[in-house]
Design an enzyme around this catalytic site. Sequence first.
Site, short mmCIF file in Angstrom:
data_model
loop_
_atom_site.label_atom_id
_atom_site.label_comp_id
_atom_site.label_asym_id
_atom_site.label_seq_id
_atom_site.Cartn_x
_atom_site.Cartn_y
_atom_site.Cartn_z
N CYS A 24 0.84 -1.20 0.00
CA CYS A 24 0.00 0.00 0.00
C CYS A 24 0.87 1.25 0.00
O CYS A 24 2.10 1.18 0.05
CB CYS A 24 -0.90 0.01 1.22
SG CYS A 24 0.04 0.10 2.75
N ASP B 258 7.86 25.96 -32.76
CA ASP B 258 8.97 26.20 -33.67
C ASP B 258 8.46 25.95 -35.10
O ASP B 258 7.76 24.97 -35.33
CB ASP B 258 10.13 25.26 -33.33
CG ASP B 258 11.27 25.39 -34.32
OD1 ASP B 258 11.78 26.51 -34.48
OD2 ASP B 258 11.63 24.38 -34.94
N CYS C 94 3.49 1.64 2.71
CA CYS C 94 4.74 0.90 2.47
C CYS C 94 5.68 1.75 1.61
O CYS C 94 6.88 1.85 1.87
CB CYS C 94 4.46 -0.41 1.76
SG CYS C 94 3.33 -1.52 2.61
#
Length: 762
Positions: free
Chosen positions: A24, A449, A27
């Site tokens: 989870c 560009d 952890c």
Amino acid sequence: MSHQELLHQPGTRVVELDIEGMTCASCVNRVEKKLGKLEGVAATVNLPLESAYVTVPEGITDDQLVTTVNAAGYKATVRTPPAPAADEAAAGADHLTHGGTAAQLRPRLLLAAALTLPVFLISMVPAFQFPHWGWAAAVLALPVVTWAAWPFHRAAAVNARHLASTMDTLVSIGVTAAYLFSAWQLAADPLMTAHPGMEGMGPGGLYFEVAAVVTTFLLLGRFLEANAKQKAGDALQALLNLGAKDAIVLESGVERRVPADRLRVGDVLVVRPGEKIATDGVVVDGTSAVDASLVTGESVPVEVGPDSKVTGATINTSGRLLVRATRVGSETTLAQMARLVSQAQTGKAPIARLADRISAVFVPVVLAIAAATFLLWLLFAGPGAGTDGLRSAFTAAVAVLVIACPCALGLATPVGLLTGTGRGAQLGILIKGPQVLEDTRTVDTILLDKTGTVTTGVLAVDATEAFAGFSGTQVLRLAGAVEAASEHPVARAVAAAAAHEGLHTPDAGRLPGVEGFHSAPGGGVSGTVDGQTVLVGRSGWLAHNDVIPSPQQQQALATAEASGSTAVWVAVDGVPAGIISLRDTVKEGSAAAVARLKDLGLRPILLTGDNAAVAAHVADAVGIAPADVYAGVLPEGKVEAVRKLQAGGATVAMAGDGVNDAAALAQADLGIAMGSGTDVAIEAADLTMMGNDLAQVAQAIELSRRTLATIRTNLFWAFFYNAVGIPVAALGLLNPMIAGAAMAASSVLVVANSLRLRSFGK
């Protein structure tokens, strides 16, 4: 200090760890904190991929990292980057687990389901009850709450050793408490289920079925999550599997088949029609059309011939090609794409850090609420309530623990990221890091560009003007014949136009030969065609050869150049014969792409080093306002343009493809590199388009925003679910069994919502 800042420190390196045992967000938080305590180390941990991306300074060894993670109660191994893309695919598949792979969870789930069904029936349906049915329920539920629920207990024990709690702590405590409380009740009164219909139907009773059903629902949720996440990672898997498995190498005229991972730079490969090109390279012989749609997303095959670059995993559709390998193994475009996708999925957006911070305090708070619920129920029940009061208090406390388990919260962000970045890869859009998702949400201005992004970057003949005594076709044909001997971009454009113009003539586009060819760099070319002396070039070239145009002819040149064209003179036997105008052609989809960018709420600005006339013509063609055109801009001016807009309060995206764009791409809030661009530009960008179409830029921004919206939806429902569920459970209005089913459903809902991204762009 961030990863980027650390990487600029001398001697800094990046280590990728595979970590087992995380279940989870808590952890994840613990592993990051433990690694972060090492001097100069920064770690980003990914739950679905079970991996960590660690930036490490000099003096810290791999063993120290592994030991640190192992000391936190998990198992870490250093990932060694395999060279071949196929090996990377195998590795990628192993990192998509959470609380076990689907294969590991399946036997536990099957056992739990097989034993839970009879426990549920005999506990809840009087017709199935028999004398002393409670003892049978206790025996049947025992393997479920021990072996089947072991993943939850193990994770809870690991965390408890470090005085920490996670979502698994809630599950383990809830299930264990339900079983032990029921066993204690039965032991205290062995005859409580001696007669069918007794106990189990009231507000208290035995909770063996609760412990079993909750375990089974949670295992089902975990199993479905593991399956769904496997699908979420399928895009990366599919990407890595695109590569050819073997190749035919030509050595001293002899063909031999070798595995693709044995190829070396410089090997010459034979690629027949219908075969995959095994690695990145350059065509040395043959012409063909290459289907690059798997890599770039472009549906139209690309024509290639000698000196054309080709990409590994693309398909040769027509002629036989000889290709010299230029990049192999982990250096290929395909492998780089895979790395970008993997890194994007391992990073952490600010929104993900928010979820981690909340879940870190969430579990202790829930444990406190559960304890308070138990005590308050006992208190309000009063001393006379006896066993019924204890049961009611216990039921409410267990329901709080079960409903609060926020697996959905832990999955909300990583599964959304995994699916979004994976779908992007399939569409030829590489999202370099999850912070990009946040950036795309706020971007309001996009600098485009001109050359290579809005336009093709290739000159093409736009118009031919003939003077008295000559025709346009004649001028183009004579100029093309001379220019065919030159390699200059203008020359190639003129020769191509002349050949195309003559396709329907008796000689089918073949240009006449040239004698006495001469080229002057920066000036022009000359030669004899059909007995006539032909000059093609700038005004200085005509003056150099004593050819003097009339004032009217000079005016015609000035008019052509004022419209933004590149114009060259054509003179025949010392007399000006005409003017050929060339333009950098606008890409077919650029106008539609600019309109789509505007629909997304972005202000498009054209940026170019070309003169104002050229820029104005291109801007007009694609629908950019004249006030939003920056012409004559040098590379350093592009960075300045980005900074100026940022200083004015704009959040700026920049799309470019050249080395001269790299600094501006890095300066922009969101850098977008076109796939045809240089490695430098791609390295500096946040998003990379594997195709060369401006429409992909709009699609990329849309995908990023959709991914972020999906993550936000996931988080909202995960939080909302817990916020509503906990008070309901605390008031005793929620059976723990229903709470378990709802909790598992919320996790599956989050994953299912994320998987909707897989249909994006279809």
